[in-house]
Write a protein that holds these residues in place. Structure first.
Motif, short mmCIF file in Angstrom:
data_model
loop_
_atom_site.label_atom_id
_atom_site.label_comp_id
_atom_site.label_asym_id
_atom_site.label_seq_id
_atom_site.Cartn_x
_atom_site.Cartn_y
_atom_site.Cartn_z
N ASP A 261 0.79 -1.23 0.00
CA ASP A 261 0.00 0.00 0.00
C ASP A 261 0.83 1.28 0.00
N GLY A 262 2.08 1.20 0.40
CA GLY A 262 2.94 2.37 0.33
C GLY A 262 2.68 3.42 1.38
N ASP A 263 2.04 3.05 2.50
CA ASP A 263 1.82 4.02 3.56
C ASP A 263 2.79 3.80 4.71
N VAL A 264 3.05 4.85 5.46
CA VAL A 264 4.07 4.86 6.50
C VAL A 264 3.43 4.56 7.86
N VAL A 265 4.13 3.78 8.67
CA VAL A 265 3.62 3.42 9.99
C VAL A 265 3.45 4.65 10.87
N ARG A 266 2.40 4.62 11.69
CA ARG A 266 2.19 5.67 12.70
C ARG A 266 2.99 5.27 13.95
N LEU A 267 4.29 5.33 13.82
CA LEU A 267 5.16 4.70 14.81
C LEU A 267 5.09 5.33 16.20
N PRO A 268 5.22 6.64 16.35
CA PRO A 268 5.18 7.19 17.72
C PRO A 268 3.92 6.83 18.49
N GLU A 269 2.76 6.86 17.82
CA GLU A 269 1.51 6.53 18.50
C GLU A 269 1.44 5.05 18.87
N ILE A 270 1.95 4.20 17.98
CA ILE A 270 1.93 2.76 18.26
C ILE A 270 2.90 2.43 19.39
N ILE A 271 4.05 3.08 19.42
CA ILE A 271 4.98 2.88 20.53
C ILE A 271 4.34 3.25 21.85
N GLU A 272 3.64 4.39 21.87
CA GLU A 272 3.03 4.86 23.12
C GLU A 272 2.01 3.85 23.65
N VAL A 273 1.19 3.29 22.76
CA VAL A 273 0.21 2.29 23.17
C VAL A 273 0.89 1.01 23.64
N ALA A 274 1.85 0.55 22.88
CA ALA A 274 2.52 -0.71 23.21
C ALA A 274 3.21 -0.63 24.56
N ARG A 275 3.89 0.45 24.85
CA ARG A 275 4.60 0.58 26.12
C ARG A 275 3.63 0.67 27.30
N ARG A 276 2.48 1.28 27.07
CA ARG A 276 1.50 1.40 28.14
C ARG A 276 1.03 0.03 28.60
N TYR A 277 1.06 -0.95 27.69
CA TYR A 277 0.60 -2.29 28.03
C TYR A 277 1.77 -3.28 28.15
N ASP A 278 2.96 -2.76 28.38
CA ASP A 278 4.13 -3.61 28.65
C ASP A 278 4.40 -4.57 27.50
N CYS A 279 4.41 -4.04 26.29
CA CYS A 279 4.67 -4.86 25.10
C CYS A 279 6.03 -4.51 24.51
N SER A 280 6.70 -5.52 23.99
CA SER A 280 7.87 -5.30 23.16
C SER A 280 7.41 -4.85 21.77
N ILE A 281 8.35 -4.30 21.00
CA ILE A 281 8.02 -3.79 19.66
C ILE A 281 9.07 -4.28 18.67
N MET A 282 8.61 -4.84 17.58
CA MET A 282 9.48 -5.24 16.47
C MET A 282 8.98 -4.57 15.20
N ILE A 283 9.89 -3.98 14.44
CA ILE A 283 9.49 -3.30 13.22
C ILE A 283 10.30 -3.81 12.04
N ASP A 284 9.61 -4.08 10.95
CA ASP A 284 10.21 -4.56 9.71
C ASP A 284 10.44 -3.35 8.81
N GLU A 285 11.72 -3.05 8.58
CA GLU A 285 12.09 -1.89 7.76
C GLU A 285 12.54 -2.30 6.36
N ALA A 286 12.02 -3.40 5.86
CA ALA A 286 12.45 -3.88 4.54
C ALA A 286 12.34 -2.80 3.48
N HIS A 287 11.22 -2.07 3.47
CA HIS A 287 11.00 -1.07 2.43
C HIS A 287 11.20 0.37 2.91
N SER A 288 11.31 0.58 4.20
CA SER A 288 11.47 1.95 4.70
C SER A 288 12.93 2.37 4.80
#
Length: 472
Positions: free
Chosen positions: A246-273
């Motif tokens: 689709d060619g759209d960019v991740v909403r990374l800061p907002e997703i990080i904020e949510v993930a950390r609030r719930y004690d989640c790790s984060i993995m990001i695939d930068e193959a195309h970015s």
């Protein structure tokens, strides 16, 4: 026949197998016809037990391939068209390449920065072969280590502001093996709905619970975590930097904020970015001005913007050591990457650093293509001034026929159809290269407008030539 002659024994067993005299057929109740054992295949037909069943001709995946592509192969041959699938190109896959005995403007390559054609990158690959040969010929931990691996890993860690990095031989396997190593049966993978298939494979490998949140939607992610997080030991949110369909960019800061609030790790695939986003092409970390530890696992490939092949992971030193010494498929139990690939990737990073104009030109071309595509009235979906631009057709048939027509007119662009994308969301996917000219892009869009207008009568129909008719 003597008992100690393996060649004669093998021939005798093969002869019995071909005549249907194997004990397995009788053991599982196979019916017989004229004394020969038969099996019922997935499509309800009978076949000799040792022929269809053991040869995998009746395997669901094999049957699906035949149903989806067998009739298409026959059709393109009948009407005298070139089959676009597995069509070889001659020479470097750059902005222009040669396919089907003609020069074509190439929008099918994800070599965004044209580094595979760069003389310095090519020479670095040759130099690595001259110094280390064509293969490390071993697993890294046992006699397969080379100095250039550590040089590339140090450079990747520097770019990502992490303590360490690991390079691998395969981008797909990097995702699958990393997820398979990090998560287990008591853990949760929370994936973007459009996550790459390699991540899905990793969750199946790990036997963790996998759930999806609505594409690029932090609120949907929070809803899932609010309901599910407490039921699992570990939870990891897995996203992409730039979504390849689709060619759209991740909403990374907002997703990080949510993930950390719930004690989640984060993995990001930068193959195309990586190589396409950020002021100097260093990806979403640079784009959003984040520290290296904002994400726990940075993953990427060497085969896109860097003009090589393979994958990489970056993170804290203890994590990377775990990948190196324990995780199967990353460094353990798998051959080390080819020296030429590592040499090319190292040189590619140098070009990225020394020639920022490539990234600037890529950005200009991406913005130009987006603007012109809209002026031609194309629906480009969710693409956001990135070098991945889908032109949506909805139904499969116009996408496939348009791709064939474009190839005949000197443009290579791929049709993406169901089941790769959801039914009704077929598209032609354009990859823009920093070496494309405005003339290349204008000519391609004008030609596509003409082609799709000519196919208007087929709009809304589903492409059936590549599918076997359904029988009740």
């Amino acid at each position: 026949m003597t008992d100690n002659n393996p060649r004669e024994l093998a021939r005798a067993l093969l002869a019995r197998h071909a005549s249907g005299e194997t004990g397995a057929a009788a053991a599982d109740g196979a019916r017989t016809t004229n004394g020969s054992a038969t099996a019922t295949t997935a499509n309800g037909h009978s076949a000799p037990r040792g022929v269809a069943h053991t040869s995998f001709r009746d395997h669901p995946g094999v049957l699906e391939a035949g149903q989806r592509f067998g009739r298409f192969d026959a059709w393109v041959e009948q009407v005298g068209l070139v089959n676009p699938y597995y069509l070889p190109h001659e020479g470097v896959s750059g902005a222009v390449t040669r396919m089907a005995d003609r020069d074509v403007v190439n929008f099918s390559s994800f070599g965004y920065l044209d580094l595979a054609a760069d003389p310095g990158v090519r020479q670095a690959a040759k130099d690595a072969i001259d110094q280390y040969g064509t293969s490390a010929a071993a697993v890294r931990i046992v006699a397969g280590e080379l100095p250039i691996y550590r040089s590339l890993e140090a450079e990747i860690a520097r770019v990502y502001d992490t303590e360490a990095a690991l390079v691998t031989a395969s981008g797909y396997l990097t995702n699958a093996a990393a997820v398979g190593f990090l998560l287990g049966k008591r853990d949760l993978a929370v994936c973007d709905a459009l996550i790459h298939h390699s991540v899905v494979s990793g969750t199946e490998w790990s036997r963790c619970k996998r759930v999806s949140f609505r594409h690029n939607d932090p609120e949907s992610l929070e809803t899932i975590l609010k309901m599910s997080r407490r039921s699992f030991d570990r939870a990891m949110v897995i996203i992409e930097g730039l979504y390849s369909m689709d060619g759209d960019v991740v909403r990374l800061p907002e997703i990080i904020e949510v993930a950390r609030r719930y004690d989640c790790s984060i993995m990001i695939d930068e193959a195309h970015s990586f190589g396409t986003l950020g002021a100097t092409g260093h990806g979403v970390r640079e784009l959003f001005d984040l520290p290296g530890d904002a994400v726990d696992v940075w993953m990427g490939t060497l085969s896109k913007a860097l003009g090589s092949v393979g994958g990489y992971l970056a993170g804290n030193r203890e994590l990377v050591d775990g990948f190196k010494y324990v995780a199967g498929g990353l460094s353990m139990y798998t051959a080390a990457p080819a020296p030429s690939a590592i040499g090319a990737a190292l040189a590619g990073l140098e070009v990225l650093r020394d020639e920022p104009e490539r990234v600037a030109r890529l950005r200009h071309n991406s913005e130009y293509f987006h603007r012109r595509a809209k002026e031609y009235g194309f629906d480009i979906g969710m693409s956001e001034d990135s070098p991945i631009i889908p032109v949506m057709t909805g139904a499969d048939e116009p996408a496939v026929l348009a791709a064939l027509a474009m190839l005949q007119r000197g443009f290579s662009v791929n049709a993406i159809t169901h089941p790769v994308v959801p039914a009704g969301e077929a598209r032609l996917r354009f990859f823009v290269n920093c070496r494309h000219t405005e003339q290349h892009m204008d000519q391609a869009l004008a030609t596509l407008r003409e082609v799709l207008d000519g196919l208007a009568d087929t709009a809304g129909q589903q492409f059936t030539l590549a599918h076997e008719e359904q029988h009740s």
